[in-house]
Design an enzyme around this catalytic site. Sequence first.
Site, short mmCIF file in Angstrom:
data_model
loop_
_atom_site.label_atom_id
_atom_site.label_comp_id
_atom_site.label_asym_id
_atom_site.label_seq_id
_atom_site.Cartn_x
_atom_site.Cartn_y
_atom_site.Cartn_z
N MET A 161 55.49 26.93 -28.10
CA MET A 161 57.00 25.85 -27.30
C MET A 161 57.68 26.88 -27.26
O MET A 161 58.12 27.40 -27.36
CB MET A 161 57.57 24.60 -28.90
CG MET A 161 58.67 24.50 -28.12
SD MET A 161 57.74 22.52 -26.86
CE MET A 161 59.84 22.59 -26.19
N GLU A 162 57.91 26.55 -25.75
CA GLU A 162 58.71 27.63 -24.80
C GLU A 162 60.42 27.25 -25.17
O GLU A 162 61.25 27.65 -23.60
CB GLU A 162 58.25 26.75 -23.57
CG GLU A 162 59.23 25.79 -22.77
CD GLU A 162 58.05 24.49 -23.51
OE1 GLU A 162 56.74 24.42 -23.99
OE2 GLU A 162 57.82 23.54 -22.21
N HIS B 151 51.44 31.10 -21.29
CA HIS B 151 51.87 30.23 -20.17
C HIS B 151 53.21 29.76 -21.34
O HIS B 151 54.41 29.21 -20.84
CB HIS B 151 50.73 29.49 -21.73
CG HIS B 151 50.90 27.73 -21.19
ND1 HIS B 151 50.74 26.89 -20.02
CD2 HIS B 151 53.11 26.74 -22.25
CE1 HIS B 151 51.13 25.86 -20.66
NE2 HIS B 151 51.91 25.14 -21.68
N GLU B 152 53.89 30.23 -22.81
CA GLU B 152 55.47 29.70 -23.17
C GLU B 152 56.16 30.58 -22.09
O GLU B 152 57.07 30.11 -22.04
CB GLU B 152 55.15 30.20 -24.12
CG GLU B 152 54.43 29.34 -25.64
CD GLU B 152 54.00 27.72 -24.95
OE1 GLU B 152 54.86 27.00 -24.54
OE2 GLU B 152 52.76 26.84 -25.47
N1 ARG Z 1 55.54 22.10 -23.85
C1 ARG Z 1 54.50 22.60 -25.23
C2 ARG Z 1 53.08 23.80 -24.56
O1 ARG Z 1 53.01 22.78 -23.84
C3 ARG Z 1 53.77 22.28 -26.08
C4 ARG Z 1 54.73 21.03 -26.76
C5 ARG Z 1 54.66 19.61 -27.50
N2 ARG Z 1 54.73 18.79 -28.38
C6 ARG Z 1 54.17 18.37 -28.98
N3 ARG Z 1 54.72 17.94 -30.25
N4 ARG Z 1 53.22 17.29 -28.27
O2 ARG Z 1 53.78 25.23 -24.45
ZN ZN Z 2 53.27 24.36 -22.60
#
Ligand code: ARG
Ligand code: ZN
Length: 848
Positions: free
Chosen positions: A255-256, A289-290
């Site tokens: 998670m970013e 990615h993050e």
């Molecule tokens: N934004 C995050 C990523 O793609 C994914 C987090 C998604 N979390 C969730 N609970 N659906 O790097």
């Molecule tokens: Zn993402």
Amino acid sequence: MRDAAPSKIFLHDYQPFGYFVDSVHLTFDLSPNATRVTTRMAIRPNPAGDPAFFLHGENLNLISATIDGTPVTPVITAEGLSCHVPSHDFIWETVVEIDPANNTALEGLYMSNGMYCTQCEPEGFRKITFFPDRPDVMSIFTVRINGDLPVLLSNGNKVSTGPGHAEWHDPWRKPAYLFALVAGDLVNHPGRFTTKSGRDVELNVWVRQGDEDKCAFAMEALEKSMKWDEDVYGREYDLDIFNIVAVDDFNMGAMENKGLNVFNSSAVLASPETATDLNFERIEAIIAHEYFHNWTGNRITCRDWFQLCLKEGLTVFRDSQFTADMRSAPVKRIGDVIDLRARQFREDAGPLAHAVRPESYEEINNFYTATVYEKGAEVIGMLKRLVGDDAYAKAVDLYFERHDGQACTIEDWLKVFEDSTGRDLTQFKRWYSQAGTPHLTVDENWDGSTYTLTFGQTTRPTDASPDPQPQVIPIEVGLLGPNGSELQGSTLLEMTEATQSFTFEDIQSKPVASILRGFSAPVVLKRDVPREERVFLLTHDTDPFNRWESARSLARQILVEGALTGDPLDGDLAEGLRAVLRDDSLDPAYRAMMLALPSESEIASAIHDRGNVPDPTAIWTASEALKDQIARLAESELLSLHDQMQVTAPYRPDAEQSGRRALGNAALRLLNRRDGGMRARAQYASADNMTLQLSALSCMLALGNGVSELADFYDQWQGERLVLDKWFGIQVMEGDPWTAVPIAERLTHHPDFNWQNPNRFRAVMGALAANHAGFHAADGSGYKLLADWLIKLDAKNPQTAARMCAAFQSWRHYDDSRQAHARAELERIAATPDLSRDMREMVGRMLA
Ligand code: ARG
Ligand code: ZN
């Protein structure tokens, strides 16, 4: 609290919030069962929004609420709080109490091995405090943490720290989903980065004691990502510190959160002994990615969750570019397409089909899908191909310039391309609004000098898109002469109609067409190509993707026919592969990709696409027969490759060495069928890294032996949780299909099966779902075992349960008896009392 009737949220209902939150000050008094969260917000009315003052909040124990210091009594429901508020600026303050130690959903503030951590995207912040928990409400956060743990982290820059407390301030406005807090007894692997304008940034990877030796690779990947984003996108980091924390209990990959990325430990920790080459590559990609989200996601965020692909599609596209630059571009592309077909095409072909930008949902967590992420990235790739690299770079620059600090939509994104290129993207936008994978047919005609290609496109109507319209399909084409020379360099055809012809003049001999080079669009190419032509392309195509694709489609064709008719195989594929294997000018990683056959579930979809009913056992049998045949016919090439590919230099997880090991291991897997497991046993005994050790063990299990090695592996790696996940997984994955369910069942009784840990749960249940013939056991036992465990997990962790329940999505493709078994299990899940909204939506869509 669970709501009785789930209600759908619609994109067309979007309305801005009636208030601005100019700043928010949070104070956490940490305590496992009674953490106090004090929230002070500076509120200002937003005349453009709805004046009703509603703050999201779930499972919060409200202690007090004040407006400008005066106590108020808000109305509280299961979803949040409403209150009469002044029509001018005011200070809102609440104190709530929460119970992180009993938060098993791993959403909001929770505990993992004594460490406090958070996951707020998309809607977890409302489990921490009352707040307008929507991405278009952005604020400046200051966070004070009081607690007796040595490491106390939050977003932004450190303001002050001392025994028992720390204060953090994030100068960048952000939505609540990017908030993070971590507190624990952690150790750091430090690093530094100087940005191109000279900002000195402190970097840290924070882990549990004992994991310090598994951080170096993640840190290197971070430094490379920071540099790459400067060089390729001109994007610089914008804080004094960047922290990454590894957490064992985590629903997703990572998670970013602004300046404080939280990672599943499987996406950070790696050493040569405990992680495979593929693990290293995945870690590098997720770190990138993050990190890349800092611009595509954080500086520019989403207006609402329907726009999720705005940040995810773009960021996946960016991380793919990064991996292609760090490693081999063709190999990365092939890997991405394998994954896209396995996960996204499958989604599009069943009841879970949805658009890259869906228009309604019940539970947004169910839309973190291959369609939003991977197809979302493909759409960006198509856009780039259509406008060209320079125009793409200009448009993206304009995006950053125009929208920095904003919460945006897909319309904003497309508009920068329209404005900077002058192109009308109205039709292209269907890629965002229309569900389903277009199927492309091709007819060719050569009259002695003019060569004509006629394409037709159709898309299966779905609930999400009942009346699909023609899409803009970029089709990269090359024409090869009889001796394999390019008659004409690659050309980009732009298809916009339902059927459309393209002509090539002055073609003096009948060409062989290489269509959809580089997989220029996420479509299914339906083409009856004579086997000789596929073999010709497999040896001659100058486009590496299509060269691989011709081997792949030949294998697919052989397996489909084999599974449907039990027909004997011909040796064309094996002969073509032998030539590839002998060609030392080809990258080993690429040759390894050529050797990998389509998965059984890919064959099942291909059979379904032809209007037949796939029989999982027949597919497995056909695939075994083909592997036996290749192993027999190419034995001498495989033998010499397995020797040649040995690496003598010290282990490095780079593209070069990983490629050699991938090819050596692919050869071993086939040779294994010839030598009774002799080479695998020897490789297991001598392996000094996990890539060689694990692949040798998998080979042995695939032959039904390796009993003592399996026990030995457990003894050796008992203390390494991430390696133990592999131990659980391969037993279910390898071996004959009829052993998968009993082995999975037995493993659920193992003392190390901590089912509430998502990684461990996935290791067993994910492997079961991935064992095609095993999961689809004719007696329905695979369906039943998975359903039992999903029901059990749902009560604790709806997100992970709902995500895994997608294993059932293709159930209607199989025979009546299997359908009856699957339906019974889905109905049993649906009838479970107190089923989560997450699960209810998933099962409802699959049964609809
Ligand atoms: N934004 C995050 C990523 O793609 C994914 C987090 C998604 N979390 C969730 N609970 N659906 O790097
Ligand atoms: Zn993402």
